[in-house]
Each structure stands twice: as structure tokens, then as C-alpha cells.
Design an enzyme around this catalytic site. Structure first.
Site, PDB file in Angstrom:
ATOM      1  N   GLU A 217      -7.244  15.211 -18.565  1.00  0.00           N
ATOM      2  CA  GLU A 217      -6.245  15.186 -19.648  1.00  0.00           C
ATOM      3  C   GLU A 217      -5.655  13.792 -19.835  1.00  0.00           C
ATOM      4  O   GLU A 217      -5.239  13.429 -20.931  1.00  0.00           O
ATOM      5  CB  GLU A 217      -5.119  16.191 -19.358  1.00  0.00           C
ATOM      6  CG  GLU A 217      -5.546  17.639 -19.508  1.00  0.00           C
ATOM      7  CD  GLU A 217      -4.397  18.599 -19.230  1.00  0.00           C
ATOM      8  OE1 GLU A 217      -3.321  18.416 -19.821  1.00  0.00           O
ATOM      9  OE2 GLU A 217      -4.583  19.516 -18.409  1.00  0.00           O
TER      10      GLU A 217
ATOM     11  N   ASN B 190       0.817  -1.218   0.000  1.00  0.00           N
ATOM     12  CA  ASN B 190       0.000   0.000   0.000  1.00  0.00           C
ATOM     13  C   ASN B 190       0.850   1.267   0.000  1.00  0.00           C
ATOM     14  O   ASN B 190       0.486   2.265  -0.617  1.00  0.00           O
ATOM     15  CB  ASN B 190      -0.950   0.009   1.197  1.00  0.00           C
ATOM     16  CG  ASN B 190      -2.103  -0.965   1.018  1.00  0.00           C
ATOM     17  OD1 ASN B 190      -2.431  -1.335  -0.111  1.00  0.00           O
ATOM     18  ND2 ASN B 190      -2.705  -1.400   2.112  1.00  0.00           N
TER      19      ASN B 190
END
Length: 240
Positions: free
Chosen positions: A43, A17
Site C-alpha cells: 500500500e 542504528n
């Protein structure tokens, strides 16, 4: 990556993680901090997705250095950029040398200037091992953020002055689908665990449908990687 780069014998979910959090942090850094070239999340979709079905980016992150082996000399922009094209730094196991890139999004953090980035990308484009499809321009979308990567105190990762996270759309990611298909076929042939899902209200036909969909996705990636330019030349012959 945890074993090879960070010398962790048995990586836990915490180790994984923390690595994933660096990637997510890099992707969202432009929303939170200032930089020379800030990239909006929309984008990514515009630059990375050529067709609606081909929307699975491959994520690479560099440098991944253990806190114990922290370099006294920081890696240069060219070195971290080059490392992004190495399979060892990818978050998905596949070999990009066997596929073709459609687009790349490079997200730099820390002590980085556009001049160094442009030089590093120019070097990458000259490498024979890195191939791009010929039906779209070799697009590199670049984001530069001045906030250097932050690490957890006492964590596995070394504090570095600059890092880069690359999101790329490559046909090589189809290798991951092939592996998944193979594992599914072995388990589904024995109907392993199917009764649990059917017991919860799913139908067995949904498994077959999902398998067909993934097979179609593999085919889509295969077709996208074909040399369309060469195919057109063969069809056209000597006509101008």
C-alpha cells in the site's frame, strides 16, 4: 538529531542504528501486530508513488526524546503529528517548506484513536507552510497500531506511549540530490578514487551516466512540483 534531541556529543553507529531501527520497526509493525488500521507494505507504493521515477520517500519520526529528559506528561497525538512536519525530525536533510507534498503516510503506534488522528490531520491541512501539489488530492494514508514503541534498555531513547512515523513523497527531497551532485562534481573533477573503481572493472563512462541520471532525477522532481493547475488556466484563458 542525536546531538540536538538526545544530547549525544559524538554519535556512534550504534546510536544511529537505534534511531533507524525505530523507523524500520514502525514501518513493519503492521505486519507483526494488530491495530485499528493496518497498512500493508504494498500500500505504501500504491499511495506514495505517483510516477515510477518519483519513488524516494522522506522519513520523519516523532517524538525523539532522550531517556534522561523523558517527559512525565506524554505528548498528545496532535503534537507528534505536527512534529512530523518539522525538518528537525527528518531522516534526510532537506526543507519541506521549499517543496510540495504529493502524498503522506502516517504510521501511528501505541495509545492512539482514529478521532484524534483525523483532528490532527485536519489541523495540518490548514497550515500555510505545508503545501500540496494541486494535480492530485491531498492524500493522507493512516495506519494505527496498538503496540507502543519498544526501546533498548539503557539506550538513548525514552519510552513513550505513542509515536508516529511519517513516510512522505515531497519534491523537497531533490535538495539531497543537489547536494550529492555537488559533492560528486568536486571529487570527479579531480578524478578522486576513480582508479580504484576502474581497477575493479568499472568503466569511467559509468560515472558520467550515473551523474546524468541524477541530474535527470532532479529535473523530474522540479517538473512534478510545478503548478500544473495554474499553467492550464493560463493556457485556457477564458474558455470554459
Amino acid at each position: 538529531i542525536c546531538k540536538r534531541n538526545l544530547d549525544i556529543e559524538r554519535p556512534s553507529y550504534t546510536n544511529l542504528n537505534r534511531l533507524i531501527s525505530q523507523v524500520v520497526s514502525s514501518i513493519t509493525a503492521s505486519l507483526r501486530f494488530d491495530g485499528a488500521l493496518n497498512v500493508d507494505l504494498t500500500e505504501f507504493q500504491t499511495n506514495l508513488v505517483p510516477y515510477p521515477r518519483i519513488h524516494f520517500p522522506l522519513v520523519t519520526y516523532a517524538p525523539i526524546i532522550s531517556a534522561e529528559k523523558a517527559y512525565h506528561e506524554q505528548l498528545a497525538v496532535a503534537e507528534v503529528t505536527s512534529a512530523c512536519f518539522e525538518p528537525a525530525n527528518q531522516m534526510v536533510k532537506c526543507d519541506p517548506r521549499h517543496g510540495k507534498y504529493m502524498a503522506c503516510c502516517m504510521l501511528y503506534r501505541g495509545d492512539v484513536v482514529p478521532k484524534d488522528v483525523n483532528a490532527a490531520i485536519a489541523t495540518i491541512k490548514t497550515k500555510r507552510s505545508i503545501q500540496f501539489v494541486d494535480w492530485c488530492p491531498t492524500g493522507f494514508k493512516v495506519g494505527i497500531n496498538y503496540q507502543p514503541p519498544t526501546v533498548v534498555l539503557g539506550g538513548d531513547l525514552a519510552k513513550v506511549q505513542r509515536a508516529v512515523c511519517m513516510l512522505s513523497n515531497t519534491t523537497a527531497v531533490a535538495e539531497a540530490w543537489a547536494r550529492l551532485d555537488h559533492k560528486f562534481d568536486l571529487m570527479y573533477a579531480k578524478r578522486a578514487f576513480v582508479h580504484w573503481y576502474v581497477g575493479e572493472g568499472m568503466e569511467e563512462g559509468e560515472f558520467s551516466e550515473a551523474r546524468e541520471d541524477l541530474a535527470a532525477l532532479e529535473k523530474d522532481y522540479e517538473e512534478v512540483g510545478l503548478d500544473t493547475f495554474e499553467a492550464e488556466e493560463e493556457e485556457g484563458g477564458d474558455e470554459y
